[in-house]
Design a protein around this motif. Structure first.
Motif, mmCIF file in Angstrom:
data_model
loop_
_atom_site.group_PDB
_atom_site.id
_atom_site.type_symbol
_atom_site.label_atom_id
_atom_site.label_comp_id
_atom_site.label_asym_id
_atom_site.label_seq_id
_atom_site.Cartn_x
_atom_site.Cartn_y
_atom_site.Cartn_z
ATOM 1 N N ASN A 168 -27.614 12.665 0.417
ATOM 2 C CA ASN A 168 -27.116 14.039 0.588
ATOM 3 C C ASN A 168 -26.077 14.034 1.705
ATOM 4 N N SER A 169 -24.843 14.342 1.355
ATOM 5 C CA SER A 169 -23.730 14.224 2.290
ATOM 6 C C SER A 169 -23.864 15.163 3.492
ATOM 7 N N ALA A 170 -24.361 16.383 3.255
ATOM 8 C CA ALA A 170 -24.512 17.339 4.367
ATOM 9 C C ALA A 170 -25.572 16.831 5.347
ATOM 10 N N ASP A 171 -26.676 16.334 4.793
ATOM 11 C CA ASP A 171 -27.705 15.760 5.673
ATOM 12 C C ASP A 171 -27.122 14.566 6.418
ATOM 13 N N GLY A 172 -26.299 13.786 5.720
ATOM 14 C CA GLY A 172 -25.693 12.618 6.345
ATOM 15 C C GLY A 172 -24.821 13.014 7.520
ATOM 16 N N GLN A 173 -24.090 14.100 7.345
ATOM 17 C CA GLN A 173 -23.227 14.548 8.458
ATOM 18 C C GLN A 173 -24.066 14.867 9.678
ATOM 19 N N SER A 174 -25.201 15.523 9.448
ATOM 20 C CA SER A 174 -26.026 15.932 10.591
ATOM 21 C C SER A 174 -26.659 14.708 11.270
ATOM 22 N N LYS A 175 -26.727 13.595 10.539
ATOM 23 C CA LYS A 175 -27.336 12.375 11.111
ATOM 24 C C LYS A 175 -26.282 11.434 11.680
ATOM 25 N N SER A 176 -25.016 11.821 11.631
ATOM 26 C CA SER A 176 -23.952 10.862 11.951
ATOM 27 C C SER A 176 -23.456 10.912 13.386
ATOM 28 N N ALA A 177 -24.112 11.756 14.208
ATOM 29 C CA ALA A 177 -23.617 11.930 15.584
ATOM 30 C C ALA A 177 -23.472 10.588 16.298
ATOM 31 N N SER A 178 -24.475 9.738 16.213
ATOM 32 C CA SER A 178 -24.412 8.491 16.992
ATOM 33 C C SER A 178 -23.426 7.505 16.362
ATOM 34 N N CYS A 179 -23.062 7.725 15.114
ATOM 35 C CA CYS A 179 -22.106 6.806 14.467
ATOM 36 C C CYS A 179 -20.671 7.094 14.931
ATOM 37 N N ALA A 224 -19.282 7.733 17.651
ATOM 38 C CA ALA A 224 -18.748 7.132 18.885
ATOM 39 C C ALA A 224 -17.838 5.952 18.555
ATOM 40 N N CYS A 225 -18.235 5.162 17.538
ATOM 41 C CA CYS A 225 -17.427 3.987 17.176
ATOM 42 C C CYS A 225 -16.632 4.233 15.894
ATOM 43 N N HIS A 226 -17.234 4.946 14.943
ATOM 44 C CA HIS A 226 -16.594 5.087 13.637
ATOM 45 C C HIS A 226 -15.745 6.359 13.536
ATOM 46 N N GLY A 227 -15.708 7.148 14.662
ATOM 47 C CA GLY A 227 -14.843 8.332 14.687
ATOM 48 C C GLY A 227 -15.499 9.522 14.017
ATOM 49 N N ALA A 228 -15.175 10.712 14.487
ATOM 50 C CA ALA A 228 -15.745 11.949 13.922
ATOM 51 C C ALA A 228 -15.296 12.123 12.481
ATOM 52 N N ASN A 229 -14.147 11.526 12.130
ATOM 53 C CA ASN A 229 -13.638 11.681 10.763
ATOM 54 C C ASN A 229 -13.740 10.381 9.970
ATOM 55 N N GLY A 230 -14.486 9.417 10.500
ATOM 56 C CA GLY A 230 -14.688 8.173 9.769
ATOM 57 C C GLY A 230 -13.571 7.166 9.960
ATOM 58 N N LYS A 231 -12.635 7.479 10.899
ATOM 59 C CA LYS A 231 -11.580 6.500 11.230
ATOM 60 C C LYS A 231 -11.951 5.899 12.577
ATOM 61 N N ALA A 232 -12.200 4.601 12.576
ATOM 62 C CA ALA A 232 -12.781 3.925 13.736
ATOM 63 C C ALA A 232 -11.956 4.139 15.002
ATOM 64 N N THR A 233 -12.696 4.224 16.130
ATOM 65 C CA THR A 233 -12.051 4.438 17.426
ATOM 66 C C THR A 233 -11.471 3.129 17.975
ATOM 67 N N ASN A 234 -11.824 1.999 17.336
ATOM 68 C CA ASN A 234 -11.349 0.690 17.806
ATOM 69 C C ASN A 234 -11.167 -0.170 16.562
ATOM 70 N N SER A 235 -10.114 -0.991 16.521
ATOM 71 C CA SER A 235 -9.831 -1.663 15.247
ATOM 72 C C SER A 235 -10.759 -2.847 14.954
ATOM 73 N N ILE A 236 -11.697 -3.132 15.887
ATOM 74 C CA ILE A 236 -12.694 -4.159 15.525
ATOM 75 C C ILE A 236 -13.858 -3.528 14.759
ATOM 76 N N TYR A 237 -13.835 -2.181 14.657
ATOM 77 C CA TYR A 237 -14.866 -1.494 13.867
ATOM 78 C C TYR A 237 -14.251 -1.069 12.542
ATOM 79 N N PRO A 238 -15.054 -0.981 11.495
ATOM 80 C CA PRO A 238 -14.488 -0.560 10.206
ATOM 81 C C PRO A 238 -14.291 0.959 10.126
ATOM 82 N N TYR A 247 -20.127 9.469 4.549
ATOM 83 C CA TYR A 247 -18.874 8.775 4.841
ATOM 84 C C TYR A 247 -18.051 8.531 3.571
ATOM 85 N N ALA A 248 -18.731 8.290 2.459
ATOM 86 C CA ALA A 248 -17.997 8.093 1.192
ATOM 87 C C ALA A 248 -17.268 9.376 0.793
ATOM 88 N N SER A 249 -17.811 10.528 1.223
ATOM 89 C CA SER A 249 -17.218 11.814 0.821
ATOM 90 C C SER A 249 -15.968 12.159 1.630
#
Lengths: 86, 86
Positions: free
Chosen positions: A3-14, A16-30, A79-81
């Protein structure tokens, strides 16, 4: 099924590295935005089981240790969404 | 430093699963178009060293076994240069 909405609510800790919009904050991260949900879930399960080493695998194993199968499906669906960003 | 044009010429065997445009042909494989070059190189080196298991890791290890460091940098630069596709 994730469930994408549930996923968003669980993504806070992600974010930090993967970006709020899913674009990584550092290029060593996907970037995760627009990645295939099935592949994302496979990767999260691999990190959780210790099937990946090197790079940030240790960090990812710590983060995934507490994730349930449903959490993983929800995060993958979220993230797929997201529209992939250049 | 990777050379994207050289990477394209070396990407023929990758396209079968990751698509001619970097959008995977199957959702258990990752889309590579627009992914971070540094992360892509880290992943390829991890597969080559056997640092990843599960999923298609065995296939990837076989493909990466013959890649030189320059090949890896070129392939990473090539896929990072592609516009991400939804």
């Amino acid at each position: 099924q994730g469930n994408s909405a549930d996923g968003q609510s669980k993504s806070a800790s992600c974010a930090a590295c993967h970006g709020a919009n899913g674009k990584a904050t550092n290029s060593i991260y996907p970037n995760l935005a627009g990645q295939n949900a099935e592949y994302l879930a496979l990767s999260l399960h691999a990190y959780k089981k210790g099937g990946r080493s090197g790079g940030q695998a240790g960090v990812m194993q710590a983060f995934t240790a507490s994730l349930s199968d449903q959490d993983i499906s929800d995060l993958a669906a979220y993230y797929a969404s997201l529209a992939p960003l250049k």
